[in-house]
Every structure is written in structure tokens, then in C-alpha cells.
Design an enzyme around this catalytic site. Sequence first.
Site, PDB file in Angstrom:
ATOM      1  N   CYS A  89     -11.226  51.062  32.186  1.00 41.41           N
ATOM      2  CA  CYS A  89     -10.446  50.671  33.047  1.00 41.41           C
ATOM      3  C   CYS A  89     -10.053  48.994  32.838  1.00 41.41           C
ATOM      4  O   CYS A  89      -8.775  48.675  32.938  1.00 41.41           O
ATOM      5  CB  CYS A  89     -10.698  50.690  34.573  1.00 41.41           C
TER       6      CYS A  89
ATOM      7  N   GLU B  55      -8.524  53.663  38.457  1.00 40.88           N
ATOM      8  CA  GLU B  55      -7.326  52.899  37.929  1.00 40.88           C
ATOM      9  C   GLU B  55      -6.427  53.605  37.107  1.00 40.88           C
ATOM     10  O   GLU B  55      -5.150  53.275  37.163  1.00 40.88           O
ATOM     11  CB  GLU B  55      -8.042  51.688  37.046  1.00 40.88           C
TER      12      GLU B  55
ATOM     13  N   SER C 283     -15.390  47.114  40.653  1.00 35.69           N
ATOM     14  CA  SER C 283     -15.330  46.314  39.680  1.00 35.69           C
ATOM     15  C   SER C 283     -14.731  47.352  38.284  1.00 35.69           C
ATOM     16  O   SER C 283     -15.634  48.310  38.201  1.00 35.69           O
ATOM     17  CB  SER C 283     -16.408  45.441  39.220  1.00 35.69           C
TER      18      SER C 283
ATOM     19  N   HIS D  75     -10.245  57.981  35.784  1.00 32.86           N
ATOM     20  CA  HIS D  75     -10.961  56.894  36.839  1.00 32.86           C
ATOM     21  C   HIS D  75      -9.692  56.544  37.962  1.00 32.86           C
ATOM     22  O   HIS D  75      -8.589  57.028  37.672  1.00 32.86           O
ATOM     23  CB  HIS D  75     -11.494  55.812  36.087  1.00 32.86           C
TER      24      HIS D  75
ATOM     25  N   CYS E 254     -14.734  49.296  35.206  1.00 32.40           N
ATOM     26  CA  CYS E 254     -15.483  49.580  34.193  1.00 32.40           C
ATOM     27  C   CYS E 254     -14.847  49.213  32.837  1.00 32.40           C
ATOM     28  O   CYS E 254     -13.578  48.883  32.625  1.00 32.40           O
ATOM     29  CB  CYS E 254     -15.981  51.276  34.042  1.00 32.40           C
TER      30      CYS E 254
END
Lengths: 156, 156
Positions: A86, A58, A81, A56, A83
Amino acid sequence: MTQLTPDGLLEVAYQEALRGLAEGGVPIGAALFDGDGVLLGSGHNRRVQSGDPSTHAETDAFRAAGRRRDYRSTIMVTTLSPCWYCSGLVRQFGIGTVIVGESTTFHGGHDWLIEHGVAVTVLQDRRCIDLMTAFIAEQPALWFEDIGVADPSTVE
Amino acid sequence: MTQLTPDGLLEVAYQEALRGLAEGGVPIGAALFDGDGVLLGSGHNRRVQSGDPSTHAETDAFRAAGRRRDYRSTIMVTTLSPCWYCSGLVRQFGIGTVIVGESTTFHGGHDWLIEHGVAVTVLQDRRCIDLMTAFIAEQPALWFEDIGVADPSTVE
């Protein structure tokens, strides 16, 4: 040094999201900064590009920053935002501050991070909202895959 | 096919942990199986080997399994209680079952996973306990780095 304002930091993540989009990927970007606004690492979702469901945005930024002993003064900036995966990264490594581009197209774990002492700012940035809104409309199956929704009919 | 018992599945993760130890890394291993016990992917912590703080054992196994749309029937087996990062992975992707080798040397987020409907079994396996106990005693700084503890004096 990146301009140490939420919008200035978000710009780095947003450019990563655009890079991901241009590569045919999920357009989410992130960047990790130190407390002075020095960029430690940035990245974007690589599910499509690398066939890697574990990367992802992040995670990619966190990896790019390399090994560190102390994340308390660092700032994770992400276009969307985070998940649970993350958000768990942020909590486990004690990242002190999170700046979120938007949480209208997806509401992850940022409230949970606030409960656990992370300083979170949600910008509801129009460009981030438009980017994800268009992506979700165009590639819903890819989007649901990326957030682990096996049965989209269960999504509110 | 791997023997579909908790101990049979754990063996695959344990062998991954030993591989990580032999490489000079953090000795934590994991494996993802489908509901019939077919191995989808396995891996181990690669902080030292790849200079990659984002690759915990569970992440590595998840990555090795490649892209999937539905994780509900999958089983994540890990030698150690999953940290918040790896627990977040399990929750976000809807992995239905988690088998934990041990939670005595580190207590991560597996209770939280139970609260959120994941079927969790903790084996308190003696070999896993001994492996982590020895590692933490020998390399405390590396261990604290791996779980994001910036100030070890704060650890209970």
C-alpha cells in the site's frame, strides 16, 4: 463534506474498519479524499470476505475512487500504517498526503513515504490501536497471512 | 505445467498482455507460478476494461492465485518492470523470484527488490519492448495515467 481534520478524516476509515470486522474480515479501513475533504472513495480489507489477498484497505479505497489523472492533492487515510504494497501504491500514484491511524501494532512503509516527499501524519489513535490489538490476539494466523509473514517465529 | 525457463514462464505473461491489448487496455501481463512452474494465477492490467486503477497486471495475477500463507518459493513473471505499487506487493508478500520481460520502456522498483533479497531476472525481451513501445507512442495519456504521472513534462 467530511470534517477536514485528521481525526475527522480518520473517522471514515475507522467506520470502514468496523464494517470489515462485522463481516468477519481483517479490520483495517481506508478512505481517499480530495484536498478539500470531499470523499473520493473508501473501503476495507477484503481478504476473507472476497477471498482476495490483493484487496487491502488502501487498495479498496483507491479502487472505489475510480480513475484519476492526478493524485497530488489527495489524502489517503488509513487506520493502520500502510504495508509495502500500500505504501508502493501511494508512492507510484503520487498521493500527496497520508494520515495513519496508528503504527504501534504494525510499522509499514510510512517512513519511506516521508523520505519520498509524502506528508505523513501518524495519529496513534487509541481506538485504532485497540481494534488491531484485539484482532491480532484473536486471529494471529489470519493477521500473519494478511501481511505475508510465512514464518511468524521470525517476527520480532 | 509451463516450461520452467524464464522465457517459458514469460510466454504466459506475454499472452496475458496481448489479451489486455485486444480488450483495448494497457498491454501488460503477469503470472504467478509456484517453484515447480505450476501456474497459480495470471492476469493483466484492467484500468480501462474495469475502470479499475488498482488492477495492474501483477495485482491481477496475485488475486487470481487466491489466498496463500507462503510466497517464498513463488515466481512472479511480468512483461514490464514492476512499478512501486507492484514492487511493494512482491516485497510485502515475500515473493522470492521475479522475472521481468523488459525494463527499457519503464524502470520500476526491481532494483529495490534485488536490494531486499528478491531474485530478479530482466530478460529485455524484444516482443515485450515492442509491445510497450507501440502502446506508449499510441496512447501516451493512458500510459501516464496508469503510472501516476500527472505532469508528463516532468518525465525524463
